[in-house]
Design an enzyme around this catalytic site. Structure first.
Site, PDB file in Angstrom:
ATOM      1  N   ARG A  99       5.863   3.222  -4.680  1.00  0.00           N
ATOM      2  CA  ARG A  99       6.583   2.628  -3.536  1.00  0.00           C
ATOM      3  C   ARG A  99       7.709   3.547  -3.068  1.00  0.00           C
ATOM      4  NH1 ARG A  99       4.862  -2.222  -2.139  1.00  0.00           N
ATOM      5  NH2 ARG A  99       3.906  -3.627  -3.654  1.00  0.00           N
TER       6      ARG A  99
ATOM      7  N   GLY B 203       0.367   0.060   3.601  1.00  0.00           N
ATOM      8  CA  GLY B 203       0.699  -1.160   4.325  1.00  0.00           C
ATOM      9  C   GLY B 203       1.809  -0.914   5.344  1.00  0.00           C
TER      10      GLY B 203
ATOM     11  N   THR C 152       4.339   1.852   4.588  1.00  0.00           N
ATOM     12  CA  THR C 152       3.746   3.187   4.731  1.00  0.00           C
ATOM     13  C   THR C 152       3.675   3.597   6.202  1.00  0.00           C
ATOM     14  OG1 THR C 152       2.465   2.805   2.750  1.00  0.00           O
ATOM     15  CG2 THR C 152       1.680   4.559   4.191  1.00  0.00           C
TER      16      THR C 152
ATOM     17  N   THR D 172      -3.781  -3.366   2.853  1.00  0.00           N
ATOM     18  CA  THR D 172      -2.907  -4.300   2.124  1.00  0.00           C
ATOM     19  C   THR D 172      -3.658  -5.599   1.886  1.00  0.00           C
ATOM     20  OG1 THR D 172      -0.942  -5.715   2.182  1.00  0.00           O
ATOM     21  CG2 THR D 172      -1.800  -5.073   4.307  1.00  0.00           C
TER      22      THR D 172
ATOM     23  N   ASP E 235      -2.140  -8.243   1.795  1.00  0.00           N
ATOM     24  CA  ASP E 235      -1.359  -9.262   2.519  1.00  0.00           C
ATOM     25  C   ASP E 235      -1.861  -9.491   3.945  1.00  0.00           C
ATOM     26  OD1 ASP E 235       0.186  -9.154   0.240  1.00  0.00           O
ATOM     27  OD2 ASP E 235       1.662  -7.807   1.119  1.00  0.00           O
TER      28      ASP E 235
ATOM     29  N   MET F  94      -0.360 -14.338  -3.881  1.00  0.00           N
ATOM     30  CA  MET F  94       0.421 -13.233  -3.281  1.00  0.00           C
ATOM     31  C   MET F  94       0.321 -13.254  -1.754  1.00  0.00           C
ATOM     32  SD  MET F  94       0.096  -9.747  -5.448  1.00  0.00           S
ATOM     33  CE  MET F  94       1.125  -9.429  -6.879  1.00  0.00           C
TER      34      MET F  94
ATOM     35  N   HIS G 237       3.188 -11.476   0.013  1.00  0.00           N
ATOM     36  CA  HIS G 237       4.511 -11.051   0.451  1.00  0.00           C
ATOM     37  C   HIS G 237       5.096 -12.106   1.386  1.00  0.00           C
ATOM     38  CE1 HIS G 237       7.610  -8.018   1.773  1.00  0.00           C
ATOM     39  NE2 HIS G 237       7.627  -7.946   0.449  1.00  0.00           N
TER      40      HIS G 237
ATOM     41  N   GLU H 287       3.335 -16.882  -2.167  1.00  0.00           N
ATOM     42  CA  GLU H 287       4.516 -16.472  -2.948  1.00  0.00           C
ATOM     43  C   GLU H 287       5.791 -16.435  -2.105  1.00  0.00           C
ATOM     44  OE1 GLU H 287       4.390 -12.443  -4.431  1.00  0.00           O
ATOM     45  OE2 GLU H 287       3.603 -11.659  -2.554  1.00  0.00           O
TER      46      GLU H 287
HETATM   47  O1  F6P Z   1       1.984  -5.923  -0.723  1.00  0.00           O
HETATM   48  C1  F6P Z   1       1.067  -6.237  -1.709  1.00  0.00           C
HETATM   49  C2  F6P Z   1       1.697  -7.049  -2.780  1.00  0.00           C
HETATM   50  O2  F6P Z   1       0.725  -7.306  -3.762  1.00  0.00           O
HETATM   51  C3  F6P Z   1       2.381  -8.333  -2.319  1.00  0.00           C
HETATM   52  O3  F6P Z   1       1.453  -9.377  -2.113  1.00  0.00           O
HETATM   53  C4  F6P Z   1       3.339  -8.578  -3.446  1.00  0.00           C
HETATM   54  O4  F6P Z   1       4.462  -9.306  -3.003  1.00  0.00           O
HETATM   55  C5  F6P Z   1       3.748  -7.189  -3.860  1.00  0.00           C
HETATM   56  O5  F6P Z   1       2.742  -6.320  -3.392  1.00  0.00           O
HETATM   57  C6  F6P Z   1       3.876  -6.983  -5.353  1.00  0.00           C
HETATM   58  O6  F6P Z   1       4.333  -5.681  -5.560  1.00  0.00           O
HETATM   59  P1  F6P Z   1       4.374  -4.918  -6.945  1.00  0.00           P
HETATM   60  O7  F6P Z   1       2.998  -4.448  -7.260  1.00  0.00           O
HETATM   61  O8  F6P Z   1       5.313  -3.783  -6.704  1.00  0.00           O
HETATM   62  O9  F6P Z   1       4.850  -5.867  -7.978  1.00  0.00           O
END
Ligand code: F6P
Length: 362
Positions: free
Chosen positions: A75, A112, A115, A136, A138, A180, A182, A233
């Site tokens: 990230r 996503g 990026t 993504t 999401d 999930m 986001h 989430e």
């Molecule tokens: O963006 C994809 C995602 O899986 C989201 O749904 C979630 O909030 C986040 O990434 C989790 O991120 P990480 O893998 O850094 O814990």
């Protein structure tokens, strides 16, 4: 235009099923025209730190069905590089230097919303020739109908709901499944509808605990002895606003992980107190990102990847390859970067949920 001789490719942000299919799609398309491809490791981290290796045909062959990303991801953002001892520094110049040192004619960034933004910055500030792809789970990347990874994650969430159904009905329980997505509700909404959830809670529709409990009580009165609740989430309570992460809030909407606990456990405690239903919570978490992509995601990632390769060969840069009306369409990165695609209130799936009498918590 001078012939394109070498390109770089990187995958950034949370991994997503279909990344390898997309890498394969881009690489095979350009390699067939004798373009060399460098695989940059671990997203923008590899670009800032000049870490890349040449990909051979046999490395991009046989990866269509493989989950994760053969390139690694992170990230990291060049302009907000973590410093030892805390704080961040801008390392955009290092990213630009690596691009030149690697001798790249173009860079393909798979990622996503974050990026798209980071790639756009590099294009604007460093003059890099960039093509991006929307990936993504999401499905919140602006400008594309769909992103690869979503179908796989949605399928996994739906299968989980199917499994929770049998145990919920045997025990006469209320099952909350934390999904999930986001700050967008696409995954919970579509998996919830496909799995037959009774209540679906998404960030775009702030919910009230009372409304959810009332819907469950009504079901009980109709002799329904179990219930399934799909909770995104990022779901929010009416009047409380978006959940804040301690020190890790995502004010720029870069798609960083939501670190604050979701509302599922608070809601479960409320339901158990207010209704006669025993209540349990299942958090699907990263299971939704793991494993083999669905055929839909493989085909989508291949379609978009090959189109990215074609754009590069034709000298078309500064674009994201979107999926619109079944076509792979290059759209200016400037129109996409910094925006999010949330579930609109007039989305057909919202309308469908309401027609069926599902509770959306409002
Ligand atoms: O963006 C994809 C995602 O899986 C989201 O749904 C979630 O909030 C986040 O990434 C989790 O991120 P990480 O893998 O850094 O814990």
């Amino acid at each position: 235009m001078a012939k394109i001789e070498r390109i770089g490719i990187l995958t950034s942000g949370g991994d997503s099923p279909g990344l390898n299919a997309a890498i394969r799609g881009v690489a095979k398309t350009v390699m067939r025209e004798d373009v060399e491809v460098l695989g940059i490791q671990d997203g923008f981290a590899g670009l800032v730190e000049n870490r890349a290796e040449r990909l051979e045909w046999n490395q991009v062959s046989g990866i269509l069905t493989l989950g994760g990303t053969i390139l690694g991801t992170s990230r990291n953002k060049p302009h907000k590089w973590p410093k030892k001892g805390g704080g961040t520094e801008d390392r955009t110049d290092d990213a630009v230097k690596s691009y030149k040192k690697m001798g790249l004619d173009a860079l393909v960034c798979l990622g996503g919303g974050g990026t798209q933004k980071n790639a756009f910055r590099l294009m604007e500030k460093g003059g890099l020739r960039i093509v991006t792809l929307p990936k993504t789970i999401d499905n919140d990347v602006f400008g594309t109908d769909i992103s690869f990874g979503f179908d796989t994650a949605m399928t996994i969430a739906c299968e989980a709901i199917d499994r929770l159904h049998t145990t919920a009905s045997s025990h006469h329980r209320c099952m909350l499944v934390d999904i999930m997505g986001h700050r967008a509700g696409w995954l919970a909404l579509e998996a919830g509808l496909a799995g037959g959830a009774d209540v679906i809670l998404i960030p775009e529709i702030p919910f009230s605990f009372r409304k959810v409990a009332n819907a469950l009580i009504k079901r009980e009165k109709n002799n329904k002895r179990f219930s399934i609740i799909a909770v995104a989430e990022g779901a929010e309570i009416v009047g409380e606003g978006a959940r804040k992460d301690d020190g890790a809030e995502d004010p720029e909407g870069d798609g960083d992980a939501l670190l604050a606990p979701s509302l599922s456990h608070r809601l479960a405690a409320f339901i158990q107190k207010e209704t006669a239903l025993e209540t349990r919570v299942t958090t699907l978490g990263h299971l939704q990102r793991g494993g083999t992509p669905t055929p839909t995601d493989r085909a989508l990632a291949t379609l978009l990847g090959a189109k990215a390769g074609e754009c590069i060969l034709h000298g078309e840069f500064g674009v994201m390859i979107a999926h619109r009306g079944g076509q792979a369409v290059p759209v200016p990165l400037a129109e996409v970067a910094g925006k999010k695609k949330l579930v609109p209130m007039d989305d057909p799936l919202i309308k469908t949920a309401r027609l069926l009498g599902l509770c959306l918590g409002d």
